[in-house]
Design a protein around this motif. Structure first.
Motif, mmCIF file in Angstrom:
data_model
loop_
_atom_site.group_PDB
_atom_site.id
_atom_site.type_symbol
_atom_site.label_atom_id
_atom_site.label_comp_id
_atom_site.label_asym_id
_atom_site.label_seq_id
_atom_site.Cartn_x
_atom_site.Cartn_y
_atom_site.Cartn_z
ATOM 1 N N PRO A 169 14.701 26.554 22.671
ATOM 2 C CA PRO A 169 14.215 24.941 22.361
ATOM 3 C C PRO A 169 12.829 25.195 22.343
ATOM 4 C CG PRO A 169 15.477 25.846 24.195
ATOM 5 C CD PRO A 169 16.018 27.028 23.452
ATOM 6 N N ARG A 173 4.315 17.827 20.194
ATOM 7 C CA ARG A 173 4.283 16.315 20.457
ATOM 8 C C ARG A 173 4.896 15.376 19.718
ATOM 9 N NH1 ARG A 173 -1.863 13.509 21.144
ATOM 10 N NH2 ARG A 173 -1.167 11.251 21.625
ATOM 11 N N ASN A 174 4.826 14.195 19.659
ATOM 12 C CA ASN A 174 5.576 12.978 19.374
ATOM 13 C C ASN A 174 4.642 12.004 18.731
ATOM 14 O OD1 ASN A 174 7.176 10.778 18.203
ATOM 15 N ND2 ASN A 174 7.750 9.782 19.763
ATOM 16 N N HIS A 175 4.043 12.711 17.993
ATOM 17 C CA HIS A 175 2.719 12.138 17.267
ATOM 18 C C HIS A 175 1.952 12.727 16.343
ATOM 19 C CE1 HIS A 175 -1.822 10.608 16.935
ATOM 20 N NE2 HIS A 175 -0.719 9.365 18.427
ATOM 21 N N ILE A 213 13.351 21.242 17.004
ATOM 22 C CA ILE A 213 12.689 21.136 18.521
ATOM 23 C C ILE A 213 13.467 20.172 18.732
ATOM 24 C CG2 ILE A 213 10.913 18.898 18.709
ATOM 25 C CD1 ILE A 213 9.571 21.684 17.306
ATOM 26 N N THR A 214 13.885 20.460 20.194
ATOM 27 C CA THR A 214 14.928 20.010 20.874
ATOM 28 C C THR A 214 14.030 18.449 21.577
ATOM 29 O OG1 THR A 214 14.357 21.014 22.945
ATOM 30 C CG2 THR A 214 16.150 21.768 21.308
ATOM 31 N N VAL A 215 12.950 18.413 22.281
ATOM 32 C CA VAL A 215 11.971 17.339 22.845
ATOM 33 C C VAL A 215 10.948 17.333 21.824
ATOM 34 C CG1 VAL A 215 11.426 16.589 24.680
ATOM 35 C CG2 VAL A 215 13.374 18.100 24.808
ATOM 36 N N TRP A 216 10.751 15.818 21.110
ATOM 37 C CA TRP A 216 8.975 15.503 21.348
ATOM 38 C C TRP A 216 8.643 14.855 22.104
ATOM 39 C CZ3 TRP A 216 7.643 16.749 16.626
ATOM 40 C CH2 TRP A 216 8.671 16.748 15.440
ATOM 41 N N SER A 218 5.951 12.215 25.040
ATOM 42 C CA SER A 218 4.640 11.625 24.720
ATOM 43 C C SER A 218 4.101 11.776 26.016
ATOM 44 C CB SER A 218 5.519 10.112 24.018
ATOM 45 O OG SER A 218 6.691 10.014 25.632
ATOM 46 N N LEU A 226 8.392 20.231 30.888
ATOM 47 C CA LEU A 226 9.262 20.928 29.937
ATOM 48 C C LEU A 226 9.937 22.485 30.466
ATOM 49 C CD1 LEU A 226 9.449 19.220 26.885
ATOM 50 C CD2 LEU A 226 10.915 18.968 28.533
ATOM 51 N N GLU A 231 13.833 23.951 29.816
ATOM 52 C CA GLU A 231 14.172 22.929 28.842
ATOM 53 C C GLU A 231 14.045 22.562 27.573
ATOM 54 O OE1 GLU A 231 16.130 19.312 28.838
ATOM 55 O OE2 GLU A 231 15.527 20.235 30.574
ATOM 56 N N MET A 352 9.995 10.148 11.347
ATOM 57 C CA MET A 352 10.628 10.492 12.982
ATOM 58 C C MET A 352 12.025 10.131 13.585
ATOM 59 S SD MET A 352 9.422 12.397 15.390
ATOM 60 C CE MET A 352 10.231 11.902 16.861
ATOM 61 N N ARG A 355 16.869 10.583 10.007
ATOM 62 C CA ARG A 355 17.919 10.969 10.621
ATOM 63 C C ARG A 355 19.077 11.835 10.155
ATOM 64 N NH1 ARG A 355 17.969 7.798 15.669
ATOM 65 N NH2 ARG A 355 15.717 8.062 16.469
ATOM 66 N N ARG B 128 18.580 19.106 31.003
ATOM 67 C CA ARG B 128 19.464 21.237 31.053
ATOM 68 C C ARG B 128 19.722 22.194 32.089
ATOM 69 N NH1 ARG B 128 18.863 24.316 25.692
ATOM 70 N NH2 ARG B 128 18.256 25.690 26.950
ATOM 71 N N HIS B 150 17.184 13.430 26.632
ATOM 72 C CA HIS B 150 16.113 13.499 25.468
ATOM 73 C C HIS B 150 17.262 12.734 24.401
ATOM 74 C CE1 HIS B 150 14.419 16.250 27.688
ATOM 75 N NE2 HIS B 150 13.208 15.513 27.600
ATOM 76 N N GLY B 232 13.006 11.463 24.447
ATOM 77 C CA GLY B 232 12.804 12.842 23.440
ATOM 78 C C GLY B 232 12.330 12.429 22.486
ATOM 79 N N GLY B 233 12.178 11.479 21.636
ATOM 80 C CA GLY B 233 11.509 11.032 20.321
ATOM 81 C C GLY B 233 12.295 10.750 19.553
ATOM 82 N N GLN B 234 13.876 10.847 20.216
ATOM 83 C CA GLN B 234 15.322 10.679 19.284
ATOM 84 C C GLN B 234 15.549 8.605 19.398
ATOM 85 O OE1 GLN B 234 16.176 13.153 18.785
ATOM 86 N NE2 GLN B 234 15.418 15.027 19.240
ATOM 87 N N MET B 236 13.646 5.022 19.235
ATOM 88 C CA MET B 236 12.472 4.010 19.017
ATOM 89 C C MET B 236 12.910 2.455 19.056
ATOM 90 S SD MET B 236 10.276 4.510 15.281
ATOM 91 C CE MET B 236 10.349 6.804 15.146
#
Lengths: 355, 285
Positions: A169, A173-175, A213-216, A218, A226, A231, A352, A355, B128, B150, B232-234, B236
């Motif tokens: 995993p 970054r969420n950017h 990408i399991t985590v974005w 911020s 992480l 994680e 983002m 989905r 996790r 997340h 975790g970005g999922q 918004m």
């Protein structure tokens, strides 16, 4: 000096009164304006401010006998609001890497007094008229050394994108900043031909890595956390966060290939009452011995060429500007991002949400 | 010469005036520190003399979708909070002194901890290899870690944790106001415990429920740190987009337009909750 600090406000009030009553000739004869009891320096907060306190703040207080009060966090919106209100609370403030030039263009900063702030030991391109480049940092790849032992980690973003050879995993970054560049590098764009960024191509490339990408993330602290929590095994992040983990002996290391270099900046908000002392604080920030304290603690090298002379030799390879590391990275194009931040951000949000 | 009716009205009116004077400082404070800045912010969205900024919000699929997502999350948080809070509030009214002290302490404790700290605490618990997943794995209940963090679930857990006290207290207050003779009378008339709850306690507590729901819903809509970190970005939410415009992109007119739309939606929801519970309020003494 010290025992008078308690009385300084009274002396100050007295001198202020005197200045108000006496003729202007006497006031202008004074070369230095009256000392305030404090200046306010705004920076990122947390560990950074405590290191500032040990290095720059302590030195300034010793030198001028003026207390330095620190605030946080760095907030561009607040800087603009303060300057527009006409009475900025901050004497000096850190400015996020991408925002420094924008702050100057928006006329939010006082020009630096070059007779006070001496940057003759700085690289030519780091001597801006309004912005003090305080340190360099990079967004690089952090990885768990138990997942990728003996240098088997992905080297560069094409390998980060290769989930079959480098499973596990991941976090980005969420950017849009950095990520668009990384996506293009992964897609085979050479490092010196990144700009202007090809958004369509970048997002097509991001589509491929997205499921992995399991985590974005911020917040800047997240990538390190992480990795420590297992994680994820790979994460983009600001190199200082990984540097700290490596120094503390955590199984985390930094791969600099494809890293996105940026510089941290400081400025004096336009119209701040203590601008005179702000210039003197900036002067303190250019001193190599003090920069070395910061560099050693944070892993974000100061820009004074002599700074590295004061950093322990074994830590130098962990610095983003060290020979061997700096060549593998690119400098984020601040001008491109200043012009295109809104468009890129909106496309990023759309992407983002899909989905 | 005044009529007797006016004579009777004037002391009441004088009392009303006196009460208004008592409230005046608070009203002035609200006006200067809240209403005025809000109006100034909203006026920024139409500062260029057109409705262009507002159009950008309502005609763009992105912002409409995020707005609906935010409403959905706020609704979910409200429903979960209500389900959790009502039994707690009911229990608090029946608990002894020790139970009440402990219960209040447990409810108030989170108020003294910053939202950021609590959010990070959830990351430690839900990750996790976090406390919960490790425990379940050690017990042999699961083989692979559950995705607790997340995602939407993580966001809901984090937000409900912050907001549950805001639901408990209004309901608790409403329950306390119920005349204890009423359930006793119902019991005397042969009502079952369930019937007492359904026909006496529940209707009388609805004003508290409405207040709690309105509070939790409105606060949920403004969340941005918790969804950013636990999602975790999922996930918004509209407040995250407003923050982005204000702090990063510095497009304040557009941020003002987003805020205006959020405010309008909030007021509509608020009015709807008020309308729905009007009957209940009339029924209460």
């Amino acid at each position: 000096m010290r025992q008078f600090t308690g009385r300084r406000p009274w002396i100050l009030a007295g001198s202020g009164l005197a200045a108000g009553l006496l003729s202007p000739a006497i006031v202008s004869a004074q070369t230095t304006p009256p000392k305030p009891d404090r200046i306010v320096v705004n920076a990122s907060g947390g560990a950074m401010n405590s290191i500032f306190r040990r290095s720059y703040f302590a030195a300034f207080e010793r030198l001028h006998g003026i207390r330095v009060v620190d605030t946080s966090p760095v907030d561009f919106g607040k800087l603009r609001a303060m300057v527009e209100s006409g009475n900025p609370e901050w004497t000096c403030t850190e400015i996020g890497g991408q925002d420094a030039m924008r702050a100057k263009e928006m006329n939010l900063l006082e020009p630096l007094d070059t007779s006070v702030v001496d940057r003759s030991d700085y690289p030519e391109n780091a001597r801006d008229s309004h912005v003090l480049t305080s340190s360099a940092y990079t967004t690089a790849l952090g990885y768990r050394t138990d997942a990728f032992p003996n240098g088997s980690q992905p080297k560069g973003w094409a390998e980060f994108w290769d989930v079959r050879r480098f499973p596990g995993p991941r976090s980005l970054r969420n950017h849009p900043a950095d990520n668009l560049e990384f996506a293009l590098l992964a897609d085979g764009v050479p490092m010196d031909q990144l700009y202007p960024l090809d958004l369509d191509r970048a997002f097509r490339s991001l589509d491929k890595i997205r499921p992995h990408i399991t985590v974005w993330w911020s917040a800047g602290a997240q990538p390190a956390q992480l990795l420590v929590d297992r994680e994820v095994v790979l994460a983009s992040g600001w190199n200082g966060r990984f540097y700290e983990l490596t120094r503390r002996g955590a199984p985390v290391a930094t791969e600099f290939t494809g890293g996105s270099l940026k510089s941290g900046s400081f400025g004096i908000p336009r119209g701040t009452r203590q601008a005179y002392w702000g210039q003197r604080f900036m002067a303190v920030m250019t001193q190599p011995e003090l920069q070395a304290v910061y560099t050693t603690e944070m892993g974000y090298p100061g820009l004074n060429r002599r700074t590295m002379d004061f950093v322990p030799a074994e830590l130098i390879p962990l610095m983003c500007t060290a020979p061997g590391n700096i060549e593998k990275q690119f400098w984020l194009d601040v001008a491109w991002w200043t012009a295109n931040a809104a468009i890129a951000q909106e496309r990023w949000n759309r992407w983002m949400l899909r989905r | 010469m005044s009529s007797p009716a006016a004579d009777r009205a004037s002391p009441a009116r004088r009392r009303e005036l006196a009460l208004l004077l008592l409230g005046l400082p608070a009203l002035l404070l609200l006006g200067v520190l809240f209403a005025w800045p809000v109006l100034r912010l909203l006026s920024m969205s139409v500062a260029d003399g057109t409705l262009h900024q507002l159009e950008r919000v309502v005609l763009d699929e992105l912002y409409v979708q995020v707005l609906f997502e935010s409403l959905k999350i706020a609704g979910l948080v409200t429903v979960i909070c209500l389900a959790l809070a009502y039994p707690v509030a009911l229990w608090l009214t029946k608990a002894g002194r020790i139970g009440l002290t402990l219960g209040m302490f447990a409810l108030l404790l989170p108020f003294w901890t910053s939202v950021l700290v609590r959010t990070y605490a959830w990351m430690v618990l839900l990750g996790r290899s976090g406390v919960i997943n490790r425990m379940l794995r050690d017990l042999g209940i699961i083989e692979y870690p559950l995705p607790l963090l997340h995602n939407l679930g993580g966001v809901l857990i984090g937000m409900v944790h912050v907001l549950v006290p805001y639901m408990v207290f209004p309901i608790y207050a409403a329950l306390l106001r119920i005349d204890p003779d009423l359930p006793r009378a119902a019991e005397g008339l042969g009502a079952s415990r369930w019937a007492i709850f359904r026909r006496v306690i529940l209707p009388l507590s609805l004003p508290g429920v409405a207040a709690g729901c309105a509070l939790v819903f409105v606060l949920s809509l403004g969340f941005f740190i918790t969804p950013a970190l636990l999602g975790g970005g999922q996930v918004m939410m509209i407040a995250m987009l407003i923050e982005q415009q204000v702090r990063e992109l510095l497009d304040w007119p557009f941020a003002a337009a987003l805020s205006a739309v959020l405010l309008a939606v909030t007021l509509v929801v608020y009015a709807a909750i008020g309308r729905l519970t009007k009957g209940a309020r009339l029924a209460s003494p």
